[in-house]
Design an enzyme around this catalytic site. Structure first.
Site, PDB file in Angstrom:
ATOM      1  N   ASN A  39       0.882  -1.324   0.156  1.00  0.00           N
ATOM      2  CA  ASN A  39       0.095  -0.050   0.110  1.00  0.00           C
ATOM      3  C   ASN A  39       0.962   1.215   0.174  1.00  0.00           C
ATOM      4  O   ASN A  39       1.854   1.339   0.654  1.00  0.00           O
ATOM      5  CB  ASN A  39      -0.954   0.077   1.107  1.00  0.00           C
ATOM      6  CG  ASN A  39      -0.434  -0.366   2.454  1.00  0.00           C
ATOM      7  OD1 ASN A  39       0.591  -1.079   2.625  1.00  0.00           O
ATOM      8  ND2 ASN A  39      -1.096  -0.082   3.645  1.00  0.00           N
ATOM      9  N   GLU A  41       0.300   5.246   0.752  1.00  0.00           N
ATOM     10  CA  GLU A  41      -0.627   6.267   0.915  1.00  0.00           C
ATOM     11  C   GLU A  41      -0.447   7.649   0.673  1.00  0.00           C
ATOM     12  O   GLU A  41       0.765   7.914  -0.037  1.00  0.00           O
ATOM     13  CB  GLU A  41      -0.790   6.262   2.753  1.00  0.00           C
ATOM     14  CG  GLU A  41      -1.311   4.672   3.118  1.00  0.00           C
ATOM     15  CD  GLU A  41      -1.545   4.834   4.476  1.00  0.00           C
ATOM     16  OE1 GLU A  41      -1.207   5.601   5.373  1.00  0.00           O
ATOM     17  OE2 GLU A  41      -2.143   3.600   4.695  1.00  0.00           O
ATOM     18  N   CYS A  50      -4.052   0.582  -2.574  1.00  0.00           N
ATOM     19  CA  CYS A  50      -3.784  -0.581  -1.594  1.00  0.00           C
ATOM     20  C   CYS A  50      -2.913  -1.570  -2.229  1.00  0.00           C
ATOM     21  O   CYS A  50      -2.445  -1.618  -3.551  1.00  0.00           O
ATOM     22  CB  CYS A  50      -5.299  -1.296  -1.770  1.00  0.00           C
ATOM     23  SG  CYS A  50      -6.631  -0.592  -0.694  1.00  0.00           S
ATOM     24  N   GLU A  52      -3.062  -4.686  -3.102  1.00  0.00           N
ATOM     25  CA  GLU A  52      -3.494  -5.561  -4.109  1.00  0.00           C
ATOM     26  C   GLU A  52      -3.452  -4.822  -5.467  1.00  0.00           C
ATOM     27  O   GLU A  52      -3.119  -5.164  -6.468  1.00  0.00           O
ATOM     28  CB  GLU A  52      -4.980  -6.074  -3.660  1.00  0.00           C
ATOM     29  CG  GLU A  52      -5.136  -6.830  -2.504  1.00  0.00           C
ATOM     30  CD  GLU A  52      -5.498  -6.171  -1.400  1.00  0.00           C
ATOM     31  OE1 GLU A  52      -4.745  -4.899  -1.226  1.00  0.00           O
ATOM     32  OE2 GLU A  52      -6.197  -6.567  -0.392  1.00  0.00           O
ATOM     33  N   CYS A  83     -10.571  -4.808   0.720  1.00  0.00           N
ATOM     34  CA  CYS A  83     -11.545  -3.610   0.555  1.00  0.00           C
ATOM     35  C   CYS A  83     -12.273  -3.700  -0.572  1.00  0.00           C
ATOM     36  O   CYS A  83     -12.164  -4.703  -1.781  1.00  0.00           O
ATOM     37  CB  CYS A  83     -11.105  -2.198   0.427  1.00  0.00           C
ATOM     38  SG  CYS A  83     -10.398  -1.754  -1.005  1.00  0.00           S
ATOM     39  N   CYS A  86     -10.787  -3.217  -3.824  1.00  0.00           N
ATOM     40  CA  CYS A  86      -9.785  -4.510  -4.479  1.00  0.00           C
ATOM     41  C   CYS A  86     -10.384  -5.779  -4.764  1.00  0.00           C
ATOM     42  O   CYS A  86      -9.961  -6.473  -5.535  1.00  0.00           O
ATOM     43  CB  CYS A  86      -8.850  -4.745  -3.183  1.00  0.00           C
ATOM     44  SG  CYS A  86      -7.572  -3.457  -3.192  1.00  0.00           S
TER      45      CYS A  86
END
Ligand code: THU
Length: 130
Positions: A39, A41, A50, A52, A83, A86
């Protein structure tokens, strides 16, 4: 290298100054290649990506578009649930029966499938009309 080892290693590179929650993801394709992502940010929070999504982007950038197996790991009490976004991203490149393993650092694993993560998935067939 196992998918767990690959996901564990890339997790270390996660850029998470805001959540402090590092996630690593690893995908294997039918060719046997492994793609990883962590991830990343951003101070503008919705711009973060993310793990993924990063692994999927690496796979596509390398010229591959099929996920045969996926592994996601985080430092949590329970295996990390991907999430919603994803789940949809995984479903774009993985058949419904593809195994997705969600794991914690201490070794707990929850083995699931794309179809279980995203039941009733929207697909291209829903846009067809006869
Ligand atoms: N995160 C992932 O990278 N993958 C998931 O499956 C769940 C959440 C990240 C996004 C954000 O950087 C942090 O975890 C907290 O939500």
């Amino acid at each position: 290298m196992s998918l767990r080892e690959a996901a564990l290693a890339v997790r270390e590179n996660a850029y998470v100054p805001y959540s402090r929650y590092k996630v690593g993801a690893a995908l294997r394709t039918p060719s046997g290649a492994v793609y990883v992502g962590c991830n990343v940010e951003n101070v503008a929070y919705p711009e973060g990506t993310c793990a993924e999504a990063g692994a999927i982007a690496a796979m596509v950038a390398a010229g591959e578009t099929e996920i045969a197996e996926a592994y996601v790991i985080a430092d949590a009490e329970h295996p990390v649930p991907p999430c919603g976004g994803c789940r949809q991203k995984l479903a774009e490149f993985a058949k419904s029966g593809v195994t997705v393993t969600l794991a914690t650092l201490d070794g707990t694993e929850h083995v699931t499938k794309v179809a279980e993560l995203l039941p009733g998935a929207f697909s291209a067939s829903h846009m067809e009309r006869t």
